[in-house]
Design an enzyme around this catalytic site. Structure first.
Site, mmCIF file in Angstrom:
data_model
loop_
_atom_site.group_PDB
_atom_site.id
_atom_site.type_symbol
_atom_site.label_atom_id
_atom_site.label_comp_id
_atom_site.label_asym_id
_atom_site.label_seq_id
_atom_site.Cartn_x
_atom_site.Cartn_y
_atom_site.Cartn_z
ATOM 1 N N LYS A 78 0.878 -1.150 -0.007
ATOM 2 C CA LYS A 78 0.142 0.083 -0.233
ATOM 3 C C LYS A 78 0.908 1.316 -0.050
ATOM 4 C CE LYS A 78 -3.964 1.861 2.645
ATOM 5 N NZ LYS A 78 -4.496 1.672 4.123
ATOM 6 N N SER A 153 -9.770 1.396 3.054
ATOM 7 C CA SER A 153 -8.880 2.328 2.192
ATOM 8 C C SER A 153 -7.810 1.416 1.555
ATOM 9 C CB SER A 153 -8.110 3.205 3.073
ATOM 10 O OG SER A 153 -7.212 2.874 3.992
ATOM 11 N N SER A 177 -9.910 -0.846 7.173
ATOM 12 C CA SER A 177 -9.160 -0.877 5.939
ATOM 13 C C SER A 177 -8.520 -1.886 5.318
ATOM 14 C CB SER A 177 -8.294 0.378 6.174
ATOM 15 O OG SER A 177 -8.902 1.560 6.179
#
Lengths: 485, 478
Positions: A78, A153, A177
């Site tokens: 990420k 997210s 997330s």
């Protein structure tokens, strides 16, 4: 089967047997990226050249008989993890040009374990969102339906694993997330105990809630990655010097006689009927594996979202103060004075959702409001934690839906932040309590969208979660479909 | 109406740890800009603070030396505000739960002792510095100082005059330096002071509206600023006006305070517990261990000097002004066994030489052993007091021992009675006129004879011996 479709443990068998090389695996993954990335848009930055070089080095190591825990396995990160010499944006314009001079602890551990890094994946700006729609770099599509969001997210990481654009990936989970996008993309996602994995080098959203975890194709891969990233870090004060077990030892051990808590507060209005049906089916599956399900109560569940949306924005408002245009990142041009530089830089550098949360958090911490908001929320957070402590006195794990719905359409909730916030209604409590949670695929909607089930356990009980999830995986026999891309 | 000032002081002391409070960077002053920095103190994304244990110990030393209660648990908090010298956009400080509270120190003023309360002591990180280029308008940020550890020492509003305020500050300063946890350098900002001051009608209890004074970088400026502010507030009140709650800056050159910001413009720092740091737990055993490392404090030392060495309070004060000076003096006493004489030499020649050269006692070329030896030589009559002056100067200049200097300069005192008797007889023989005057009752002439004998012996004769012999011989005893 293409190499990019395989799991870590399957590829490791092949590497060990000399049936393939990391260079072949990596090439397969990048071939897949070339084919589908234009539709999925899982990545912000691809690291093709360094990945191929890392693969060659991995092959050399394997030939020398020096195979580490992840040698030659292509993984995605990420874009919230600082990577030395590689742009790290956190999904924001304000860090559009930021190149960290250091690696996050997790990244160092992955490098030491021999992993090949494919690139940096898309995310909601500063991890604030449940759909990856707040990213400055555009929306990531759900590989199962390109009209839908992948969750967030960490949507880019979840989508990349689901689409075969990497073998496994890493994300961060502040209110769901990792688990929510894992559920929406049909992969396994774990949020470890707060303090289990070092946050050093993870760009902070809400420091008391943020935790790093893996996205994988199955539970065994989850155990393999947890073995690499878990552990105390002297560079992080909140990391805990608790011994790390070999998580693979928990695989395939069965759950005969385990007590499974089903919190009654998690099966109320708002759950999509198809999701509820799949989760009820999951309950039957674990009972089939010999576990006993029982109703438990987490009486302060109703307050979780409210508490979260005070605590997380409050911490964020302070954590994001450093993005001021002075030292690094984006700075607006043509400012007459310091105040104007601050205002213009932050107005243009941050997106709407980030600004909304900075405003909420600033307000919640302001003199005259602190007691009513931040202090009160912290107190209720204590009660939520106590709910879990009490529940875990009577059960070994808790089972809940991961998300109230399957993947929703792009744009469906962007104008309604409150609806968006409710996507995390079942995941937020684990962050507030600091306990570990895992989301595992448990079925599909009629239209073919994946559904996830969440298992929660007490602090530092990741091994127990892996054991439970592994047994569920074995007994539920969820059909293993692949997204059509 | 008569007004009484009510003053409270906030002191920030930079701690002398090698590393910064939350990272491993050096705290050394004066390096090239931004060379003592790392991602942590630069406030880069994703980095985290780890507390330097030494900072806690230094704080504990000050807390114990100022009679504070040390709390079992304390927390760090974030003080949020935007400024370019603050890279994270917040300062890590302590707020709701300070580590040390309820202390006091004693100050002396015109012979009176007064106890001044200490509300709290807490730890925090320093900010960086801005440099402004006026010619090519630009501002530069130097973050070397960012993260240098500070302790903030907050007094109770117990202070009633500018003199008391400076006495309190001097005492705090002295303790910090004695503890060797702060270099006390006010010009470099290692010791900084802000003051809160209000007036109230004498004899009343309620506090008036206060102002906060900043930018006073010497004891003298603190005193001047407070004196000015007392007069200013008095003028406002006597004119029927009201003091406005505000922050005011001291202007050293103009000798006045200026309004900097009003209460309305005051920052809302939005303090909250720093989630990146865990509570600091201070157990009794740790406090005991730190207590054992505490040196004798200035006040205790002063009292012991008066008691043990029988020297005046004033002398004890001078000799304990720094730990190094006190140690020097005590070493001379130990080697010479002469506390009073040692005190005279240290306070006299030694400090005078050092002051003239602006040197510290630690740089003194005269070793305590040399000074002790010189005292012995005087007492044994080997050299006279006058010679000793010459010897001490030479010792300071060259660092040589008194024996070596005496030998080089031939400074040995004549103590041989026979030789001296002969010289005196010669002097008397040459000055029959003065002898007649002396014998005629003009005793003042005695001094003339002493001078002549000294001259004849080139100052090497023992003065006491000259006196004794001269008296006898002038009287005609021999």
């Amino acid at each position: 089967m293409e190499l990019y479709e395989l799991s870590i443990h399957e590829l490791q068998d092949k590497l060990r047997e000399g049936e393939t090389t990391s260079a072949e695996i990596t090439a397969s993954v990048f071939g897949r990226i070339d084919a589908v990335e234009k539709d999925v848009r899982a990545y912000i930055t691809l690291m093709r050249e360094t990945a191929l070089a890392e693969a060659e080095r991995a092959d050399l190591a394997i030939r020398k008989g020096e195979m580490g825990a992840l040698t030659g396995i292509p993984v995605a990160l990420k874009d919230i993890f600082c990577t030395k010499g590689v742009r790290t944006t956190c999904g924001s314009r304000i860090l559009n040009n930021f190149i960290p001079p250091y690696d996050a602890t997790v990244v160092s551990k992955l490098r030491a374990a021999g992993a090949v890094c494919t690139g940096k994946t898309n995310m909601d700006e500063f991890a604030m969102g449940s759909s990856t729609e707040t990213s400055f770099f555009g929306v990531t599509r759900n590989p199962w339906d390109l009209e839908r969001i992948p969750g967030g997210s960490s949507g880019g990481s979840a989508a990349a694993v689901a689409a075969g654009e990497c073998i496994a990936a890493f994300g961060s989970d502040t209110g769901g997330s990792i688990r929510q996008p894992a559920a929406l993309c049909g992969v396994v996602g774990m949020k470890p105990t707060y303090g289990r994995v070092s946050r050093f080098g993870l760009i902070a959203f809400a420091s008391s809630l943020d935790q790093i975890g893996p996205f994988t194709k199955d539970v065994e891969d989850c155990a393999i990655l947890m073995n690499v990233i878990a552990g105390y870090d002297p560079r992080e004060s909140t990391s805990v010097p608790e011994a790390v077990p070999d998580y693979r030892r928990f695989l395939g051990r069965g759950i005969e006689g385990w007590r499974v808590g089903i919190p009654k507060e998690y099966f109320v209005a708002g759950i999509d009927p198809e999701v509820e049906a799949a989760v009820r089916q999951a309950i039957r599956a674990v009972e089939g594996a010999g576990a006993k399900c029982m109703e438990v109560s987490l009486p302060h569940t109703d307050y979780c979202v409210a508490v979260y949306y005070v605590v997380a924005p409050a911490e964020a408002s302070s954590n994001l103060a450093r993005y001021d245009g002075v030292k690094y990142g984006f700075r607006s041009e043509g400012n007459r004075d310091l105040l104007e530089m601050y205002k213009k830089t932050r107005s243009a550098g941050f997106g709407a959702e980030v600004k909304r949360r900075i405003m909420i958090g600033t307000y919640a911490l302001s003199s005259g409001y602190y007691d009513a908001y931040y202090r009160k929320a912290s107190q209720v957070r204590g009660l939520i934690k106590r709910d879990f402590d009490e529940a875990f006195m009577t059960c070994d794990v808790i089972l809940t839906p991961t998300s109230p719905t399957a993947a929703f359409r792009i744009g469906e909730k962007t104008d309604d932040p409150l609806q968006m916030y409710l996507s995390d209604i079942f995941t937020i409590s684990a962050n507030l309590a600091g306990i570990p949670g895992i989301s595992v695929p448990c079925g599909y909607t009629e239209s073919g969208l994946p559904i996830g089930v969440q298992f929660l356990a007490g602090h530092f009980q990741e091994g127990r979660l892996i054991q439970f999830a592994s047994a569920f995986e074995t007994h539920a026999k969820i059909e293993r479909r692949r997204p059509r891309l | 109406m008569e007004y009484e000032p009510v003053i409270g002081l906030e002191v920030h002391a930079q701690l002398l740890t090698d590393a910064k409070i939350f990272c491993g960077c050096s705290t050394k002053f004066g390096a090239a800009p931004n060379t003592h920095t790392c991602p942590v103190c630069l406030g880069m994304p994703g980095v985290l603070p780890v507390l330097n244990k030494k900072v806690v110990e230094f704080m504990m030393k000050m807390a114990l030396a100022t009679n504070c209660r040390i709390n079992r648990e304390c927390n760090f908090a974030r003080k949020n505000y935007f400024y370019p010298d603050l890279p994270k956009g917040y300062q890590i400080s302590q707020y709701a739960s300070p580590p040390a509270e309820h202390g006091w120190i004693e100050v002396e003023l015109n012979g009176w002792k007064k106890r001044i309360g200490i509300t709290r002591i807490h730890m925090e990180e320093d900010a960086g510095k801005l440099l402004h280029d006026e010619i090519n308008p630009a501002s530069y940020v130097d973050l070397n100082r960012t993260g240098v550890p500070l302790i903030e020492i907050v007094s109770e509003p117990d202070i009633r005059s500018a003199e008391e305020a400076t006495a309190y500050l001097r005492r705090l300063h002295e303790i910090l330096v004695y503890l060797e946890i702060c270099d006390g350098n006010m010009e470099e900002g290692s010791f900084r002071c802000d003051a809160n001051i209000s007036l109230r009608p004498a004899g009343t209890e309620a506090f008036g509206t206060r102002t906060e004074l900043k930018n006073m970088n010497s004891f003298r400026n603190v005193q001047r600023a407070l004196e000015y502010e007392i007069k200013r507030q008095q003028y406002v009140l006597e004119g029927g006006g009201q003091v406005i709650q505000e922050t005011r800056l001291w202007d050293d050159t103009a000798g006045v305070t200026h309004s900097m910001r009003s209460k309305e413009d005051a920052h809302d720092y939005r303090y909250f517990p720093d989630p990146d740091l865990v509570p600091v737990v201070i157990v009794a055993a740790w406090i005991d261990a730190v207590q054992k490392t505490l040196p004798e404090l200035p006040l205790e030392k002063r009292e012991r000097f008066v008691r043990a060495y029988q020297i005046p309070v004033y002398d004890a004060g001078v000799l304990t002004a720094s730990r190094a000076l006190a140690d020097y003096y005590e070493e001379v006493v130990r080697l010479s066994g002469q506390p009073k004489i040692a005190s005279n030499w240290v306070m006299g020649d030694v400090l005078r030489f050092l002051n003239e050269d602006k040197r510290d006692i630690r740089e003194c070329p005269i070793a305590p052993a040399s000074l002790a030896e010189m005292i012995r030589l005087i007492r044994e009559g080997t050299i006279s007091g006058k010679m000793a002056k010459e010897v001490s100067e030479e010792m300071y200049r060259t660092g040589k021992t008194p024996e070596a200097i005496i030998k080089e300069k031939g400074l040995v005192q004549i103590t041989d009675e026979g030789a001296l008797t002969k010289t005196i007889a010669e002097v008397i023989g040459k000055n029959s006129e003065q002898l007649a005057q002396y014998r005629g009752g003009k005793e003042k002439v005695f001094g003339f004879f002493v001078g002549q004998v000294m001259k004849a012996t080139r100052g090497k004769a023992n003065p006491q011996l000259i006196n004794d012999l001269l008296k006898k011989m002038l009287a005609g005893d021999k």
